[in-house]
Scaffold this active site. Structure first.
Site, PDB file in Angstrom:
ATOM      1  N   TYR A 179      -1.704  -0.064  11.492  1.00  0.00           N
ATOM      2  CA  TYR A 179      -1.951  -0.989   9.775  1.00  0.00           C
ATOM      3  C   TYR A 179      -0.900  -0.444   9.116  1.00  0.00           C
ATOM      4  O   TYR A 179      -0.221  -1.772   8.794  1.00  0.00           O
ATOM      5  CB  TYR A 179      -3.144  -0.382   9.496  1.00  0.00           C
ATOM      6  CG  TYR A 179      -3.322  -0.402   8.189  1.00  0.00           C
ATOM      7  CD1 TYR A 179      -3.227  -2.117   7.413  1.00  0.00           C
ATOM      8  CD2 TYR A 179      -3.450   0.211   7.268  1.00  0.00           C
ATOM      9  CE1 TYR A 179      -3.507  -1.774   6.016  1.00  0.00           C
ATOM     10  CE2 TYR A 179      -3.234   0.141   5.743  1.00  0.00           C
ATOM     11  CZ  TYR A 179      -3.311  -1.084   4.894  1.00  0.00           C
ATOM     12  OH  TYR A 179      -3.004  -1.346   3.884  1.00  0.00           O
TER      13      TYR A 179
ATOM     14  N   THR B 236       0.560  -0.838  -0.490  1.00  0.00           N
ATOM     15  CA  THR B 236       0.174   0.065  -0.002  1.00  0.00           C
ATOM     16  C   THR B 236       1.042   1.093  -0.184  1.00  0.00           C
ATOM     17  O   THR B 236       2.167   1.258   0.704  1.00  0.00           O
ATOM     18  CB  THR B 236      -0.645   0.097   1.287  1.00  0.00           C
ATOM     19  OG1 THR B 236      -1.180   1.336   1.713  1.00  0.00           O
ATOM     20  CG2 THR B 236      -0.351  -0.635   2.861  1.00  0.00           C
ATOM     21  N   ASP B 237       0.215   1.811  -0.426  1.00  0.00           N
ATOM     22  CA  ASP B 237       1.257   3.603  -0.233  1.00  0.00           C
ATOM     23  C   ASP B 237       1.338   4.045   0.732  1.00  0.00           C
ATOM     24  O   ASP B 237       1.572   4.939   0.920  1.00  0.00           O
ATOM     25  CB  ASP B 237       0.055   4.530  -1.540  1.00  0.00           C
ATOM     26  CG  ASP B 237      -1.399   4.631  -0.622  1.00  0.00           C
ATOM     27  OD1 ASP B 237      -1.833   3.922   0.489  1.00  0.00           O
ATOM     28  OD2 ASP B 237      -2.313   5.678  -1.247  1.00  0.00           O
ATOM     29  N   GLU B 238       0.188   3.336   2.039  1.00  0.00           N
ATOM     30  CA  GLU B 238       0.239   3.932   3.204  1.00  0.00           C
ATOM     31  C   GLU B 238       1.834   4.184   3.805  1.00  0.00           C
ATOM     32  O   GLU B 238       2.363   4.605   4.867  1.00  0.00           O
ATOM     33  CB  GLU B 238      -0.738   2.918   4.159  1.00  0.00           C
ATOM     34  CG  GLU B 238      -1.931   3.957   4.116  1.00  0.00           C
ATOM     35  CD  GLU B 238      -2.764   3.981   4.587  1.00  0.00           C
ATOM     36  OE1 GLU B 238      -2.418   3.791   5.746  1.00  0.00           O
ATOM     37  OE2 GLU B 238      -4.598   4.089   4.338  1.00  0.00           O
TER      38      GLU B 238
ATOM     39  N   LYS C 117       2.063  -2.759   7.590  1.00  0.00           N
ATOM     40  CA  LYS C 117       2.509  -3.427   6.565  1.00  0.00           C
ATOM     41  C   LYS C 117       3.733  -2.374   5.599  1.00  0.00           C
ATOM     42  O   LYS C 117       4.583  -3.587   5.323  1.00  0.00           O
ATOM     43  CB  LYS C 117       1.299  -2.532   5.021  1.00  0.00           C
ATOM     44  CG  LYS C 117       0.118  -3.127   5.533  1.00  0.00           C
ATOM     45  CD  LYS C 117       0.378  -5.168   4.802  1.00  0.00           C
ATOM     46  CE  LYS C 117       0.052  -4.552   3.533  1.00  0.00           C
ATOM     47  NZ  LYS C 117      -0.444  -5.904   3.454  1.00  0.00           N
TER      48      LYS C 117
END
Ligand code: TYD
Length: 340
Positions: free
Chosen positions: A150, A125-127, A154
């Protein structure tokens, strides 16, 4: 015969991908390892589950022994979707995120080390990069700076995967996507939550000032990106970003949904912000677009219209998800915000 092993194939991204892939590669054998968490559903796969190419194992990837017992003997291409993904839940309780996204990841990587694999694709993810500044986009070499549990879980998983790639010379690639939207996304996430609440006459809880920006990618465009990576004999880079080039402010997304659902203006409720809320995510995906000649095909106005129509037409699917556990999560997440 080619053999694709998917983890989390009963969830939003995994099920959309399995359907997309199977439609284009009828003869590829599919194994789906999924423990059917709250966000998954067997109805997400439709007829695919009765196809002779399809095999399913109800196994939690955090259980290494069970995972070993169902792992195929023949060389597989792995697409690892299985994850806990909702930021707001990770703020309530980070433990399932650490378990699945880090310990589960390690079990998958161990299996890849001990068994023949053609390639392992990690869905990320971009997060993991943290918030992107108001201008500019992050490339794949941007240092990781996650800001919520979260995203941190990741990022931890991604680092483990890169370490296994380097140490054991494994064919591992990481795909980091912007926000994906489309049918069958569990109705706790922003777009399906706002659509289903709007359709049911409930309030739409907009966090903070609503000026946060996300780049929204239509799920089938995402699936096609994964398919191209799966079919690539030798990807050039270890990590690829993918983006839609469709930056939207949350307040504008809310307004669009309200228009499409004929929702009353009074249903929009600005509420207390999410702690540590990242203002903006934006990715530079030059590498992926160049190497795979991939472009998102679905314009935002079409996508948001289609997804709204899907939730309107699938009220029974939604109702099945809004069970007791959803209601108690919803109460904990929103009721104090509405009462303020
Ligand atoms: P979300 O779908 O949770 O994805 P992510 O935070 O991983 O990008 O949220 C998308 C955006 O919508 C994010 O800026 C938070 C915002 N949001 C709300 O304003 N209200 C809500 O009830 C939810 C769930 C999200």
């Amino acid at each position: 015969m080619k053999h694709l092993l998917v983890t989390g194939g009963l969830g939003f991204l995994g099920s959309n991908f399995l359907r997309w892939y199977h439609r284009r590669h009828r003869r590829v054998k599919l194994t789906n390892i999924d423990c059917l968490t709250y966000a998954a559903g067997i109805d997400n796969l439709g007829n695919l589950r009765s196809s002779p190419e399809y095999e399913e194992h109800r196994v939690d990837i955090t259980n290494g022994r069970r995972l070993r017992s169902v792992w195929p003997d023949d060389p597989v291409t792995v697409v690892h979707f299985a994850a806990e993904t909702h930021v707001d839940r990770s703020l309530q309780d980070a433990q399932p995120f650490v378990r699945t996204n880090i310990l589960g990841m390690q079990n998958i990587l161990e299996m890849a080390r001990r068994n023949p694999v053609r390639r392992v694709i990690i869905i990320s993810t971009d997060e993991v990069y943290g918030a992107t500044p108001a201008r500019g986009k992050f490339r794949e070499d941007q240092p990781l700076a996650p800001t919520n549990p979260y995203a941190a879980s990741k990022a931890g998983g991604d680092l483990l995967a890169l370490a296994y790639r380097q140490t054991y010379n494994l064919p591992i690639n990481i795909l980091r996507s912007v926000n994906v939207y489309g049918p069958r996304q569990y109705p706790e996430k922003f777009i399906p939550l706002f659509i289903t609440n709007a359709l049911n006459g409930r309030e739409l809880p907009l966090y903070g000032d609503g000026n946060q920006q996300r780049d929204w990618l239509w799920v089938e465009d995402f699936c096609e990106a994964v398919r191209r990576l799966v079919n690539a004999p030798q990807p050039e880079h270890p990590i690829y970003n993918i983006s839609a080039g469709n930056q939207q402010r949350n307040r504008d997304v809310a307004k669009t949904i309200m228009r499409l659902t004929d929702c009353s203006p009074g249903q929009l409720r600005p509420v207390a912000d999410r702690p540590g809320h990242d203002r903006r995510y934006a990715l530079n995906d030059r590498h992926f677009r160049k190497e795979f000649s991939w472009r998102p095909k679905t314009p935002w106005p079409d996508g948001i219209r289609k997804v709204t129509a899907w939730y309107r037409a699938n009220a029974a699917w939604v109702k099945k998800r809004q069970r007791q556990s959803y209601r108690s999560y919803y109460r904990k997440q929103y009721h104090w915000r509405f009462d303020e």
